[in-house]
Design a protein around this motif. Structure first.
Motif, short mmCIF file in Angstrom:
data_model
loop_
_atom_site.label_atom_id
_atom_site.label_comp_id
_atom_site.label_asym_id
_atom_site.label_seq_id
_atom_site.Cartn_x
_atom_site.Cartn_y
_atom_site.Cartn_z
N LEU A 1 42.43 19.96 50.00
CA LEU A 1 43.60 20.80 50.30
C LEU A 1 44.13 21.46 49.04
CD1 LEU A 1 45.60 21.67 52.49
CD2 LEU A 1 46.96 19.67 51.93
N LEU A 2 44.16 20.73 47.95
CA LEU A 2 44.64 21.31 46.69
C LEU A 2 43.73 22.43 46.22
CD1 LEU A 2 46.64 21.17 44.33
CD2 LEU A 2 45.14 19.49 43.25
N SER A 3 42.40 22.22 46.33
CA SER A 3 41.47 23.28 45.92
C SER A 3 41.62 24.52 46.79
CB SER A 3 40.04 22.76 45.98
OG SER A 3 39.69 22.38 47.29
N LEU A 4 41.88 24.31 48.10
CA LEU A 4 42.09 25.46 48.97
C LEU A 4 43.38 26.20 48.62
CD1 LEU A 4 41.00 24.11 52.47
CD2 LEU A 4 39.83 25.80 51.08
N CYS A 5 44.41 25.45 48.27
CA CYS A 5 45.66 26.10 47.89
C CYS A 5 45.51 26.92 46.61
CB CYS A 5 46.75 25.05 47.71
SG CYS A 5 47.27 24.25 49.25
N LEU A 6 44.63 26.47 45.71
CA LEU A 6 44.41 27.19 44.46
C LEU A 6 43.21 28.13 44.54
CD1 LEU A 6 44.99 24.26 41.95
CD2 LEU A 6 46.63 25.99 42.72
N MET A 7 42.62 28.27 45.72
CA MET A 7 41.42 29.08 45.89
C MET A 7 41.60 30.54 45.48
SD MET A 7 39.29 29.54 49.44
CE MET A 7 37.95 30.74 49.58
N PRO A 8 42.73 31.19 45.75
CA PRO A 8 42.89 32.60 45.36
C PRO A 8 42.73 32.86 43.87
CG PRO A 8 44.56 32.00 46.95
CD PRO A 8 43.88 30.73 46.56
N LEU A 9 42.92 31.83 43.04
CA LEU A 9 42.74 32.05 41.60
C LEU A 9 41.30 32.37 41.25
CD1 LEU A 9 44.98 29.13 40.25
CD2 LEU A 9 45.57 31.55 40.50
N GLY A 10 40.35 31.95 42.11
CA GLY A 10 38.94 32.23 41.84
C GLY A 10 38.31 33.22 42.79
N ILE A 11 39.12 33.87 43.62
CA ILE A 11 38.59 34.83 44.59
C ILE A 11 38.50 36.21 43.95
CG2 ILE A 11 39.18 36.13 46.68
CD1 ILE A 11 40.15 33.61 47.94
N TYR A 12 37.32 36.84 44.16
CA TYR A 12 37.19 38.24 43.79
C TYR A 12 36.82 39.02 45.04
CZ TYR A 12 35.09 42.60 42.31
OH TYR A 12 34.77 43.94 42.19
N SER A 13 37.66 39.93 45.43
CA SER A 13 37.40 40.79 46.58
C SER A 13 37.71 42.23 46.20
CB SER A 13 38.27 40.37 47.78
OG SER A 13 38.07 41.25 48.86
N PRO A 14 36.74 43.12 46.32
CA PRO A 14 37.00 44.53 45.96
C PRO A 14 38.10 45.16 46.79
CG PRO A 14 34.64 44.12 46.21
CD PRO A 14 35.35 42.91 46.73
N CYS A 15 38.35 44.61 47.98
CA CYS A 15 39.36 45.21 48.85
C CYS A 15 40.77 44.74 48.53
CB CYS A 15 39.02 44.91 50.32
SG CYS A 15 37.59 45.82 50.92
N ILE A 16 40.94 43.92 47.49
CA ILE A 16 42.27 43.56 47.02
C ILE A 16 42.51 44.37 45.74
CG2 ILE A 16 43.77 41.71 46.20
CD1 ILE A 16 42.19 39.75 47.82
N GLN A 17 43.21 45.46 45.87
CA GLN A 17 43.49 46.35 44.74
C GLN A 17 44.66 47.25 45.10
OE1 GLN A 17 40.70 49.77 44.27
NE2 GLN A 17 39.39 48.64 45.72
N GLU A 18 45.16 47.92 44.11
CA GLU A 18 46.27 48.84 44.34
C GLU A 18 45.78 50.08 45.08
OE1 GLU A 18 49.25 48.06 43.80
OE2 GLU A 18 49.02 46.31 42.48
N LYS A 19 46.66 50.67 45.85
CA LYS A 19 46.28 51.82 46.66
C LYS A 19 45.83 53.00 45.81
CE LYS A 19 49.16 50.74 50.68
NZ LYS A 19 50.26 51.21 51.56
N GLU A 20 46.48 53.18 44.65
CA GLU A 20 46.11 54.32 43.81
C GLU A 20 44.73 54.16 43.17
OE1 GLU A 20 49.11 51.67 41.60
OE2 GLU A 20 48.91 52.62 43.58
N ASN A 21 44.22 52.91 43.14
CA ASN A 21 42.89 52.69 42.58
C ASN A 21 41.77 52.82 43.60
OD1 ASN A 21 44.11 52.11 40.10
ND2 ASN A 21 44.22 49.91 40.53
N LEU A 22 42.13 52.97 44.88
CA LEU A 22 41.12 53.09 45.92
C LEU A 22 40.44 54.44 45.82
CD1 LEU A 22 39.86 51.82 48.48
CD2 LEU A 22 41.64 52.96 49.80
#
Length: 627
Positions: A173-194
């Motif tokens: 559960l702790l690793s899942l809660c901290l999972m976003p620290l190691g996630i790389y997704s190209p679709c998570i970015q600012e709108k102006e960078n799209l």
């Protein structure tokens, strides 16, 4: 695992079916069949697993029927075989599954936390019950049991079970809660960078809307806003370049009806006069030969138009591209041995392109063979490379690459973008893959599903970092609150059960102790001599009472005349030797002497009391009290 892999690689279903067709000669949706089979096997195994967990929860011994044992083996066997085949011959599917995680990782994270919160319910129950068991064992221990416990150490084992169950769960559960620290997704970015939406190349035209590599298919692609047209070129035996993908004519023509003995021959071995007579569209209308399972139904006009399609030449495609100002990219198939253009096929194709008078910059030249000649004869062609290093591309003066999407993303996408290389990826049909290409700033994609992808105005699964941060923290806080609430609820319930057990144990001990003392006290008392209830002393207290005071007893009506005093004294009865007995329930007798039944009452009374002698008294109702 097989079901997940097959769902995530839905973009490759057509290629899988096509490969099996080449081996079997029979077209079928094998990909959909395997998907359905994997879904059924997964549902069956999951149901058995759920039933097993419920039986274990209720403390019922598991008994798996022989039929289920056989079915489970049949489930494992095809899954293992299919996964081994994929690992051996189709390793690229694992790359597709990895790409899917780049898109779905944020959502997998949120769903995983939700599932862990649900799973915490039985975990909390188990840990709380173990804690209650530990406390109850400590409460019931005697001094001798403590010595025995030091040897077997049961409580330590129970504590170990708590740690073995609770600690891994909390770590996951702790690793899942901290999972976003190691996630790389190209679709998570600012709108102006799209970046801008990738342009679309129709793969063999629009094969979901018309028969592939026919003029109907290419015209449909143009109608849906295709930026360019992709095709495959063969050369007939009499030097005519024509459009065909496969290395035989079985799948997309009526060669079986016209010349079945030539069905397996290379298309380049035929003359154009024969090839131009073949029908290239009837197969597309037949339901059992549809190339894509998710095709939309054709209208009557489109069906009639598809039935009349024939094999087009390269010149026909260039005429359409010149008219609509569309880019053209193609794979050039080398002729087989003994073909008259075996070594000069490139020059023949270049001459046909130049003869069409199409603008040279509209040609994306993909064949790597004889590039020097092509550059000298058509300097305006845009040369396209494959997946090679940036240095090799720079050496050959190539600024465009056409690569398989499965190989591009794991291998140097950033290097190509840094070198300002224009990228075209093939073949992308699923919206999530197109969204991944869009968020990765891919310039163009080749697709079969141009009707759907042309309608997308925004990438799917796109979110800004701030929004994802907000969702992440919100889900983590809510999950922690739920987990604490669930744990406190079960802990409190088990604590109440423990208190109830201690209270009942105390009452039971007190009761048993008082019963033991009472039994001891009764055993020490001397035996009591009980008077016979039929002595005059026992009857005397009742003689002065009225019969009205004894309601609810056996009541016989008393006479209305006055009582006659007893004249003769009655000698008291002495207790016999068998009169010493424990107290017994008292029976109430009401003796009434009615005038009409005097003799009978007298005889009954004298029979009951043989030693009692009275001078015919008239007696009221008598109640014999409880001793």
């Amino acid at each position: 695992m097989l079901l997940f892999l097959w769902i995530e690689t839905s973009n490759e279903y057509f290629n899988f079916d096509w490969v099996i067709f080449l081996g079997t000669g029979y077209w079928f949706y094998w990909s959909i069949f395997i998907l359905s089979l994997a879904g059924i096997l997964t549902a069956y195994s999951s149901l058995l697993l759920l039933l097993g967990l419920l039986l274990l929860w209720e403390g019922i011994e598991l008994y798996l029927h022989l039929c289920h044992k056989i079915l489970i083996l049949l489930v494992i066997l095809p899954c293992v075989i299919l996964i081994l085949i994929i690992c051996k011959f189709w390793k690229e599917r694992w790359l597709v599954a990895g790409l899917s995680l780049q898109i779905f990782a944020p959502y997998v994270h949120l769903v995983s936390i939700t599932v862990m919160v649900i799973l915490f319910w039985p975990v909390a129950i188990y840990v709380a019950r173990l804690e209650r068991e530990v406390r109850m064992r400590r409460y019931r221990m005697t001094h001798s049991e403590k010595k025995r416990l030091k040897k077997c150490n049961v409580i330590a084992r129970l504590r170990g079970l708590q740690v073995a169950v609770g600690l891994p769960f909390l770590l996951i559960l702790l690793s899942l809660c901290l999972m976003p620290l190691g996630i790389y997704s190209p679709c998570i970015q600012e709108k102006e960078n799209l970046g801008p939406k990738p342009t679309l190349f129709g793969h063999r035209g629009a094969p979901m809307l018309g028969p592939e590599n026919t003029m109907m298919s290419f015209e449909k692609a143009v109608e849906h806003g295709a930026h360019g047209l992709e095709t495959d070129v063969h050369l007939s035996y009499d030097r005519v370049p024509f459009l065909m993908h496969d290395f035989d004519l079985r799948r997309t023509t009526n060669i079986w009806e016209v010349q079945p003995e030539s069905a397996f021959k290379n298309p380049a071995t035929f003359r154009w006069d024969f090839l131009s007579t073949l029908n290239a569209g009837k197969w597309f209308v037949k339901p059992e030969l549809k190339p894509f399972y998710n095709m939309k139904p054709l209208s009557k006009a489109d069906k009639e138009r598809a039935r009349n399609q024939s094999i087009p030449t390269l010149a026909d495609l260039l005429t359409l591209a010149k008219k609509e100002r569309k880019f053209v990219i193609f794979d050039l198939r080398g002729p087989p041995p003994r073909h008259p253009l075996r070594h000069t096929f490139v020059r023949q194709v270049v001459s046909v392109i130049l003869a069409s008078k199409i603008e040279q910059h509209l040609i994306f030249w993909l064949p790597a063979h004889d590039r020097r000649y092509v550059r000298s004869m058509a300097p305006g062609f845009q040369h396209v490379g494959r997946l090679v290093s940036v240095k090799t591309l720079a050496k050959n003066n190539i600024s465009i690459i056409n690569v398989d999407y499965k190989k591009l993303f794991p291998n140097g996408l950033r290097d190509y973008k840094a070198a300002n290389i224009r990228i075209n990826v093939y073949t992308i049909n699923e919206p999530w893959l197109f969204s991944l290409a869009w968020c990765s700033r891919i310039n163009s994609v080749t697709t079969d599903n141009i009707g759907l992808l042309s309608q997308l105005n925004h990438p799917h699964f796109f979110m800004t970092p701030k929004f994802y941060m907000f969702i992440w923290l919100l889900v983590d806080i809510i999950s922690v609150l739920f987990i604490v609430a669930i744990f406190c609820f079960h802990w409190r319930r088990e604590t109440e059960k423990e208190k109830l057990f201690e209270t009942s144990s105390t009452l039971t001990d007190t009761q048993s102790r008082s019963e033991n003392e009472e039994d001891l006290h009764i055993a020490m008392k001397p035996a009591r001599v009980v008077e016979s209830p039929w002595t005059l002393a026992a009857l005397y207290p009742a003689l002065s009472k009225s019969g009205k005071e004894h309601q609810g007893r056996f009541n016989f009506a008393a006479p209305s005349k006055k009582l006659v005093p007893i004249k003769n004294a009655v000698t008291p009865l002495k207790p016999g030797k068998h009169d010493i007995q424990p107290p017994m329930p008292t029976t109430v007798f009401e003796l009434t002497q009615a005038p009409s039944r005097q003799a009978k009452s007298k005889a009954t009374f004298q029979t009951t009391l043989p030693t009692l002698k009275v001078d015919k008294p008239t007696m009221p109702s008598v109640e014999v009290p409880y001793p």
